[in-house]
Scaffold this active site. Structure first.
Site, PDB file in Angstrom:
ATOM      1  N   HIS A  33      -8.248  -4.468  -0.871  1.00 15.80           N
ATOM      2  CA  HIS A  33      -6.974  -3.795  -0.587  1.00 15.80           C
ATOM      3  C   HIS A  33      -6.093  -4.649   0.335  1.00 15.80           C
ATOM      4  CE1 HIS A  33      -4.450  -0.276  -0.879  1.00 15.80           C
ATOM      5  NE2 HIS A  33      -4.262  -0.270   0.429  1.00 15.80           N
ATOM      6  N   SER A  71       0.831  -1.201   0.000  1.00 18.13           N
ATOM      7  CA  SER A  71       0.000   0.000   0.000  1.00 18.13           C
ATOM      8  C   SER A  71       0.876   1.266   0.000  1.00 18.13           C
ATOM      9  CB  SER A  71      -0.965  -0.083   1.189  1.00 18.13           C
ATOM     10  OG  SER A  71      -1.926   0.920   1.135  1.00 18.13           O
ATOM     11  N   ASP A 105     -10.329  -3.730  -5.071  1.00 13.79           N
ATOM     12  CA  ASP A 105      -9.684  -2.747  -4.182  1.00 13.79           C
ATOM     13  C   ASP A 105     -10.475  -1.433  -4.214  1.00 13.79           C
ATOM     14  OD1 ASP A 105      -7.984  -0.866  -2.975  1.00 13.79           O
ATOM     15  OD2 ASP A 105      -6.193  -1.962  -3.582  1.00 13.79           O
TER      16      ASP A 105
END
Ligand code: MLT
Length: 203
Positions: free
Chosen positions: A186, A105, A155
């Site tokens: 995610h 991320s 996501d």
């Protein structure tokens, strides 16, 4: 030894002849977060795990954002350079070769920014749930760098088009990119772990 410029954890290699792995956590994580993942996907490799210096409501990150998915690009550039300088310091201090980044991320996004701005810093990268960090990709030569990108089809933070644009710009710069879109959101799934493990094994 004089303290290095980022709070970090370092785990020395248990087996030689493997590149070190640079672990880059997501928003709200810290230097401890990805150590178990690093040990799982690259057993025996040296692990270098810095903590992001930017705080968003108390949550560590690697650069400032203006909103979810909207980055402060001047800060992205400054922070990517600052992190690349830390990696050079740590390589010196611990006697390491260029690391392979393993970022999740926000950590994957700063790794992508470093590839574009300071390509000599990384030997390659695994980018888990990454998006385009800079609206203009700088001219850079990424040939011989291997990159694994794993994105989530569901996501809610990263549009599929954005992840594909990042893969395309890394490829256009010469990197050998494998981009796989998983049936995930995610968060990481079991498939992220097994694909990342295989990628390290077949390096
Ligand atoms: C970022 O800010 O880097 C991305 O939006 C991912 C996140 O950290 O939530």
């Amino acid at each position: 030894m004089k303290p290095l410029s980022f709070t970090h954890r370092y785990e020395p290699a248990l087996t030689p002849d493997q590149p070190p792995v640079l672990l880059l956590h997501g928003t709200g994580g810290d230097e401890n977060d990805l150590i178990p993942l690093g040990k799982m996907v690259a057993p025996g490799a040296a692990l270098l795990s810095p903590r992001g210096k930017v705080l968003e409501n108390g949550m560590p990150r690697f650069f400032r954002r203006l909103a979810e998915g909207v980055f402060d690009e001047a800060d992205v550039k400054a922070r990517a350079n600052e992190l690349a300088d830390f990696i050079a310091e740590a390589r010196d201090a611990y006697g390491l070769g260029a690391p392979i980044a393993l970022g999740f991320s926000n950590g994957a996004n700063i790794a992508a920014a470093m590839l574009m701005l300071r390509p000599e810093t990384l030997a390659g990268a695994v980018l888990l749930r990454a998006m385009v960090p800079l609206s203009e990709t700088p001219q850079v030569d990424l040939s011989v760098k291997r990159v694994l990108m794993l994105s989530g089809a569901m996501d809610p933070i990263i549009p599929a088009e954005n992840a594909s644009r990042l893969a395309a710009s890394l490829m256009a710069a010469g990197a050998e990119v494998k981009h796989t879109i998983l049936p995930a959101g995610h968060g990481l799934s079991q498939q992220d772990l097994s694909l990342t493990q295989n990628w390290f094994l077949n390096r």
